[in-house]
Each structure stands twice: as C-alpha cells, then as structure tokens.
Design a protein around this motif. Structure first.
Motif, PDB file in Angstrom:
ATOM      1  N   LYS A   3     -62.516 -14.870   2.797  1.00  0.00           N
ATOM      2  CA  LYS A   3     -62.767 -14.050   3.983  1.00  0.00           C
ATOM      3  C   LYS A   3     -64.111 -14.408   4.616  1.00  0.00           C
ATOM      4  CE  LYS A   3     -62.848  -9.318   5.618  1.00  0.00           C
ATOM      5  NZ  LYS A   3     -62.681  -7.918   5.283  1.00  0.00           N
ATOM      6  N   ALA A   4     -65.131 -14.617   3.787  1.00  0.00           N
ATOM      7  CA  ALA A   4     -66.460 -14.968   4.300  1.00  0.00           C
ATOM      8  C   ALA A   4     -66.422 -16.326   4.992  1.00  0.00           C
ATOM      9  CB  ALA A   4     -67.481 -14.971   3.158  1.00  0.00           C
ATOM     10  N   VAL A   5     -65.756 -17.297   4.399  1.00  0.00           N
ATOM     11  CA  VAL A   5     -65.657 -18.628   5.025  1.00  0.00           C
ATOM     12  C   VAL A   5     -64.908 -18.511   6.349  1.00  0.00           C
ATOM     13  CG1 VAL A   5     -64.638 -20.933   4.795  1.00  0.00           C
ATOM     14  CG2 VAL A   5     -65.881 -19.918   2.875  1.00  0.00           C
ATOM     15  N   GLY A   6     -63.903 -17.654   6.394  1.00  0.00           N
ATOM     16  CA  GLY A   6     -63.142 -17.467   7.618  1.00  0.00           C
ATOM     17  C   GLY A   6     -63.952 -16.878   8.754  1.00  0.00           C
ATOM     18  N   GLN A   7     -65.054 -16.202   8.415  1.00  0.00           N
ATOM     19  CA  GLN A   7     -65.897 -15.605   9.441  1.00  0.00           C
ATOM     20  C   GLN A   7     -66.958 -16.561   9.964  1.00  0.00           C
ATOM     21  OE1 GLN A   7     -67.306 -12.022   7.579  1.00  0.00           O
ATOM     22  NE2 GLN A   7     -65.354 -10.988   7.820  1.00  0.00           N
TER      23      GLN A   7
ATOM     24  N   ASP B  38     -62.985 -12.076  -6.139  1.00  0.00           N
ATOM     25  CA  ASP B  38     -64.060 -12.958  -5.690  1.00  0.00           C
ATOM     26  C   ASP B  38     -63.524 -14.036  -4.766  1.00  0.00           C
ATOM     27  OD1 ASP B  38     -65.854 -11.493  -7.167  1.00  0.00           O
ATOM     28  OD2 ASP B  38     -66.000 -12.952  -8.807  1.00  0.00           O
ATOM     29  N   ALA B  39     -62.384 -14.626  -5.124  1.00  0.00           N
ATOM     30  CA  ALA B  39     -61.812 -15.697  -4.303  1.00  0.00           C
ATOM     31  C   ALA B  39     -61.445 -15.179  -2.915  1.00  0.00           C
ATOM     32  CB  ALA B  39     -60.592 -16.300  -4.998  1.00  0.00           C
TER      33      ALA B  39
ATOM     34  N   GLU C  36     -76.397 -20.186   3.982  1.00  0.00           N
ATOM     35  CA  GLU C  36     -77.200 -18.970   4.156  1.00  0.00           C
ATOM     36  C   GLU C  36     -76.327 -17.797   4.602  1.00  0.00           C
ATOM     37  OE1 GLU C  36     -81.220 -21.349   5.549  1.00  0.00           O
ATOM     38  OE2 GLU C  36     -80.346 -19.852   6.872  1.00  0.00           O
ATOM     39  N   VAL C  37     -75.447 -18.064   5.549  1.00  0.00           N
ATOM     40  CA  VAL C  37     -74.558 -17.000   6.049  1.00  0.00           C
ATOM     41  C   VAL C  37     -73.653 -16.515   4.919  1.00  0.00           C
ATOM     42  CG1 VAL C  37     -72.648 -16.504   7.630  1.00  0.00           C
ATOM     43  CG2 VAL C  37     -74.636 -17.787   8.438  1.00  0.00           C
ATOM     44  N   LEU C  38     -73.103 -17.450   4.165  1.00  0.00           N
ATOM     45  CA  LEU C  38     -72.210 -17.068   3.064  1.00  0.00           C
ATOM     46  C   LEU C  38     -72.954 -16.253   2.016  1.00  0.00           C
ATOM     47  CD1 LEU C  38     -70.102 -20.332   2.638  1.00  0.00           C
ATOM     48  CD2 LEU C  38     -69.338 -18.130   3.555  1.00  0.00           C
TER      49      LEU C  38
ATOM     50  N   GLY D 113     -73.526 -11.246  -0.500  1.00  0.00           N
ATOM     51  CA  GLY D 113     -74.489 -10.419  -1.188  1.00  0.00           C
ATOM     52  C   GLY D 113     -75.249 -11.100  -2.295  1.00  0.00           C
ATOM     53  N   ASP D 114     -75.217 -12.422  -2.314  1.00  0.00           N
ATOM     54  CA  ASP D 114     -75.974 -13.152  -3.330  1.00  0.00           C
ATOM     55  C   ASP D 114     -77.344 -13.503  -2.774  1.00  0.00           C
ATOM     56  OD1 ASP D 114     -73.844 -13.093  -4.994  1.00  0.00           O
ATOM     57  OD2 ASP D 114     -73.209 -15.147  -4.584  1.00  0.00           O
TER      58      ASP D 114
END
Length: 172
Positions: free
Chosen positions: A108-112, A102-103, A154-156, A161-162
């Motif tokens: 990775k999501a924050v990096g995008q 999860d971390a 919202e993007v995160l 997928g939440d």
C-alpha cells in the motif's frame, strides 16, 4: 551461441512473474499490470529482431513495459478518462499473519509513491537491477535515479513508521 527467436520467446515467458511484479509497481492495479505485461510481450515479440544479443533481456523488457505504460497513461488522458487506481486488493483471511499484514502495508505504501519513484523502487528494490541498469531502463541519469530512490525510501520510512536506521537506539 546466439539466441534464436524461439530461445528468446522461452526466456520472455520465464520472465513473466518478474514482469507482472514490475507491472504492479508501475500501475498500482493488478488488471492494468496484466494489460501492460500483455502489450509489452506483444511488442517484444513483434520486434524480437531488435533485441541485441549480449544485452540483458529483462532490462529490455522492463524498458518496453515502462514506455507502454507511459503511452497508456497519455492515451487515457487524451480520452479524458482518469486513471482509476483500485485499492490494493486485500485477501481476506481468517487470521492474517504478521508477515501478510506487513506485506500489505508495504504494498500500500509503495502504491502511494509517485509514478517515477514507484518505477525506481520496482526496478531496484523489487527486481534487483543495478542503479545503472535501472537508469538505462528508465532513460534517466544514474544520479537522478539515486535521488528518486533516496526520496522514495524516506517516504516509505515515514509511511511505514520506521525511523531511519541511524536514529534507532541500540540496546546496550
């Protein structure tokens, strides 16, 4: 009791873990983050007389890091180099735990996220600065900060997928 330069140096040293976290949020690269932290600490130590007693040292340091990174990106653009974003370093474990997985997904999501949204997420959600403090660090109005943070969330949520909390069905 006023802070002496030696006190401030010790306080800056104590901030290093937080500065490194924010550096990673800004740069998306552990190596670039270390370089930004080092440059920011050097600038802060050279300008230690400019720090205003009674203000937050962490906010002052985050601001220096933000401007240092902006200067570095501009310098790279002038040199014709592209900013190389290393893929997130993945520690290879025999059996990573769900929390580790999860971390990594969150990192990775924050990096995008875009640069502006990543900086806001780093200051507010990771470092715990108030909206006002984060807006001051970034030199933007609070309304702009809240908009960037809302868009980043919202993007995160989409990337991870939440579903938004308001749409999650509760069990009876």
């Amino acid at each position: 009791m006023p802070d002496t330069p030696d006190d401030l140096r010790l306080q800056i040293a104590a901030l290093l873990p937080r500065l490194r976290r924010f550096g990673r949020a800004l740069t998306r690269s552990p190596d670039d983050a270390d370089d930004v932290v080092q440059a920011a600490v050097e600038k802060a130590l050279r300008r230690i007389g400019q720090w205003a007693p009674g203000t937050r040292l962490d906010s002052w340091m985050f601001r220096i890091m933000q401007t240092t990174w902006i200067d570095e990106v501009r310098a790279r653009e002038r040199r014709g180099r592209t900013v190389v974003h290393e893929d997130e370093a993945v520690e290879i474990c025999a059996s990573p735990t769900d929390a580790q997985i999860d971390a990594l997904a969150v990192r990775k999501a924050v990096g995008q996220l875009g640069d502006d949204q990543r900086a806001v997420v780093g200051l507010v959600l990771v470092e715990g600065l108030s909206y006002k403090e984060a807006a001051e660090v970034l030199g933007i109005p609070v309304g702009t900060l809240t908009s960037r943070l809302a868009r980043a969330r919202e993007v995160l949520q989409r990337m991870l997928g939440d579903a938004p909390a308001s749409t999650v069905e509760q069990e009876p």
